[in-house]
Write a protein that holds these residues in place. Structure first.
Motif, PDB file in Angstrom:
ATOM      1  N   GLU A 269      38.487  42.273  40.967  1.00 58.05           N
ATOM      2  CA  GLU A 269      37.912  41.414  42.002  1.00 58.05           C
ATOM      3  C   GLU A 269      38.367  40.007  41.647  1.00 58.05           C
ATOM      4  OE1 GLU A 269      33.715  41.050  44.357  1.00 58.05           O
ATOM      5  OE2 GLU A 269      33.632  41.193  42.164  1.00 58.05           O
ATOM      6  N   GLY A 270      39.399  39.547  42.320  1.00 63.66           N
ATOM      7  CA  GLY A 270      40.059  38.317  41.889  1.00 63.66           C
ATOM      8  C   GLY A 270      40.791  38.604  40.591  1.00 63.66           C
ATOM      9  N   THR A 271      40.432  37.892  39.544  1.00 60.69           N
ATOM     10  CA  THR A 271      41.040  38.135  38.231  1.00 60.69           C
ATOM     11  C   THR A 271      40.128  38.939  37.307  1.00 60.69           C
ATOM     12  OG1 THR A 271      40.176  36.022  37.395  1.00 60.69           O
ATOM     13  CG2 THR A 271      42.383  36.011  38.391  1.00 60.69           C
ATOM     14  N   GLU A 272      38.937  39.267  37.775  1.00 59.31           N
ATOM     15  CA  GLU A 272      37.968  39.976  36.935  1.00 59.31           C
ATOM     16  C   GLU A 272      38.162  41.480  37.025  1.00 59.31           C
ATOM     17  OE1 GLU A 272      33.117  40.601  36.394  1.00 59.31           O
ATOM     18  OE2 GLU A 272      33.900  39.410  38.060  1.00 59.31           O
ATOM     19  N   LEU A 273      38.292  42.123  35.868  1.00 56.59           N
ATOM     20  CA  LEU A 273      38.384  43.573  35.806  1.00 56.59           C
ATOM     21  C   LEU A 273      36.985  44.149  35.998  1.00 56.59           C
ATOM     22  CD1 LEU A 273      40.169  46.081  35.216  1.00 56.59           C
ATOM     23  CD2 LEU A 273      39.679  45.741  32.778  1.00 56.59           C
ATOM     24  N   ILE A 274      36.787  44.967  37.045  1.00 61.43           N
ATOM     25  CA  ILE A 274      35.449  45.476  37.375  1.00 61.43           C
ATOM     26  C   ILE A 274      35.337  46.991  37.226  1.00 61.43           C
ATOM     27  CG2 ILE A 274      34.914  43.560  38.928  1.00 61.43           C
ATOM     28  CD1 ILE A 274      35.555  45.520  41.259  1.00 61.43           C
ATOM     29  N   GLY A 275      36.435  47.666  36.940  1.00 58.76           N
ATOM     30  CA  GLY A 275      36.385  49.115  36.778  1.00 58.76           C
ATOM     31  C   GLY A 275      37.711  49.640  36.279  1.00 58.76           C
ATOM     32  N   VAL A 276      37.678  50.793  35.614  1.00 61.78           N
ATOM     33  CA  VAL A 276      38.901  51.405  35.089  1.00 61.78           C
ATOM     34  C   VAL A 276      38.879  52.899  35.356  1.00 61.78           C
ATOM     35  CG1 VAL A 276      39.172  49.670  33.268  1.00 61.78           C
ATOM     36  CG2 VAL A 276      37.899  51.774  32.785  1.00 61.78           C
ATOM     37  N   GLY A 277      40.047  53.500  35.251  1.00 60.43           N
ATOM     38  CA  GLY A 277      40.130  54.947  35.428  1.00 60.43           C
ATOM     39  C   GLY A 277      41.340  55.519  34.727  1.00 60.43           C
ATOM     40  N   LEU A 278      41.138  56.650  34.067  1.00 58.94           N
ATOM     41  CA  LEU A 278      42.252  57.428  33.524  1.00 58.94           C
ATOM     42  C   LEU A 278      42.589  58.492  34.551  1.00 58.94           C
ATOM     43  CD1 LEU A 278      44.166  58.240  31.167  1.00 58.94           C
ATOM     44  CD2 LEU A 278      42.379  59.852  30.464  1.00 58.94           C
ATOM     45  N   VAL A 279      43.804  58.440  35.080  1.00 61.25           N
ATOM     46  CA  VAL A 279      44.247  59.409  36.077  1.00 61.25           C
ATOM     47  C   VAL A 279      45.230  60.371  35.424  1.00 61.25           C
ATOM     48  CG1 VAL A 279      45.141  59.748  38.406  1.00 61.25           C
ATOM     49  CG2 VAL A 279      44.102  57.553  37.785  1.00 61.25           C
TER      50      VAL A 279
END
Length: 400
Positions: free
Chosen positions: A55-65
């Motif tokens: 969200e902008g430059t803020e990391l708000i979530g991650v995922g291993l695909v």
């Protein structure tokens, strides 16, 4: 502020997980070890990537695909893969912009050529305490745990399920989809309680946890202690002893066990990421191995991941002793939940898995259902062909 999704480095991925699973974090979603960057190394038959939502430059979530070109799809002459996020992605599922986050994921998977996408949000939906479970088992009119009124239902999880349906996601039925899914129903022992005096949440004491167990569990823990069962933490070298007991368990219980190399790979990958990510425990009586387990931790959440017991000396209750040691060690590690992993929801007297839930309910914990795994077809003809293949393989009549 707009949301965008892009590939991130394993260090960025792991840094986010450490932040949201740290003590004091209010992140509402369980962070599974299946969503750590290291898990990709445990599944070398899949290709993988780490993704980050910003969200902008803020990391708000991650995922291993994890991506896999499946043989039954290849035989159709199609070069398309399945995209899978086991027990993930790691998102705040209570956010109002969840549809936007999921749309970004689907768009990315399409660009990667995936014919289908599967996610498994670890947002608890319903829970059943020990008394409710025991009452359900005793009631001949109830054959499935979901038929019993839950002690708690999370409305955010209900809202998420409705959002997924409205976006075209489908909750696969048992036996449908691909067979790498994670259990919807799990059994968890809460290690914290709200203090009556301060009103603040604190860890339970070992005595409080013992008092919460049923009489059989307490008696078996005491019997193991009096019998001289000794529980120790092992090293990588002790995985071989664990595996011998594990294969004995597999033969007794009628399932196909994994090879020793799988557990060695799991150990190497997880402990390289965090030296205390994975442990092996061994219970011995008079020097003879009677039970062995593996334990995994991410922040405040600890899992009993694999267990084994020998056919000999079952009367010394090594399985209870080893569980009790892991529970106490989870407390010492700052754990807030001790997770005994999957259960089936069958509670009928003649259910073949009834013994598993009866064993776990003795800890005083609770059954928890997550929102479950959900599929999104991305290339409809391929996804449909794949689904029909899996239905026929399972001996089911194809659905309309």
């Amino acid at each position: 502020m707009s949301i965008h999704l892009r590939r991130i480095t394993p260090d960025e991925h792991l840094g986010f997980i450490r932040e949201v699973s740290a003590p004091g974090s209010t992140f509402p979603t369980t962070v599974s070890f299946l969503q750590t960057p290291a898990w990709a190394k445990v599944k070398p038959e899949w290709t993988s990537e780490s993704l980050g939502w910003f969200e902008g430059t803020e990391l708000i979530g991650v995922g291993l695909v994890l991506y896999r070109l499946l043989p039954h799809v290849s035989r159709l002459g199609l070069r398309s893969s399945l995209a899978y996020l086991p027990e993930g992605p790691v998102l705040d599922w209570t956010r109002p912009d969840v549809p936007e986050l999921l749309t970004a994921l689907a768009k990315h998977a399409r660009k990667r050529g995936a014919f289908g996408l599967r996610i498994g949000p670890t947002l608890p939906h319903q829970s059943w305490g020990p008394e409710t479970i025991k009452a359900a088992i005793a009631d001949p009119a109830i054959t499935m745990l979901s038929q019993a009124t839950a002690d708690h239902t999370d409305h955010a999880a209900t809202r998420l399920a409705n959002q997924l349906r409205s976006l075209g996601w489908k909750a696969p039925k048992d036996g449908e989809g691909f067979q790498a899914g994670q259990p919807k129903f799990n059994f968890q022992l809460p290690l914290t309680v709200v203090d009556e005096e301060s009103g603040e949440r604190r860890q339970k004491t070992p005595d409080e946890l013992l008092k919460g167990m049923n009489q059989l569990w307490r008696r078996n823990i005491k019997k193991a202690d009096k019998s001289g069962v000794e529980v120790t933490r092992g090293t990588r070298d002790d995985l071989a002893a664990f595996h011998t007991a594990y294969l004995e368990t597999a033969a007794r219980d009628g399932f196909t066990g994994r090879p020793l190399s799988y557990f060695q790979t799991m150990w190497d990958a997880l402990t390289a990421e965090d030296p205390d990510r994975m442990r092996v425990y061994l219970a011995r009586h008079e020097g003879e191995l009677v039970a062995a387990t593996t334990w995994v931790r991410v922040g405040r959440h600890c899992w009993y991941s694999y267990g084994a017991s020998t056919n000999a000396k079952r009367e010394v209750r090594g399985s209870n002793a080893i569980q009790w040691q892991m529970i106490q060690d989870s407390l010492a590690a700052g754990g807030e939940v001790y997770d005994l992993r999957g259960i089936t929801e069958g509670v009928a007297e003649d259910d073949p898995e009834i013994g598993l839930i009866q064993f776990k309910v003795g800890t005083g914990g609770q059954a928890v259902s997550y929102v479950g795994e959900w599929d999104l077809p991305l290339i409809w003809p391929v996804h449909r062909a794949f689904t029909l293949y899996m239905e026929r393989r399972a001996g089911k009549k194809p659905t309309a």
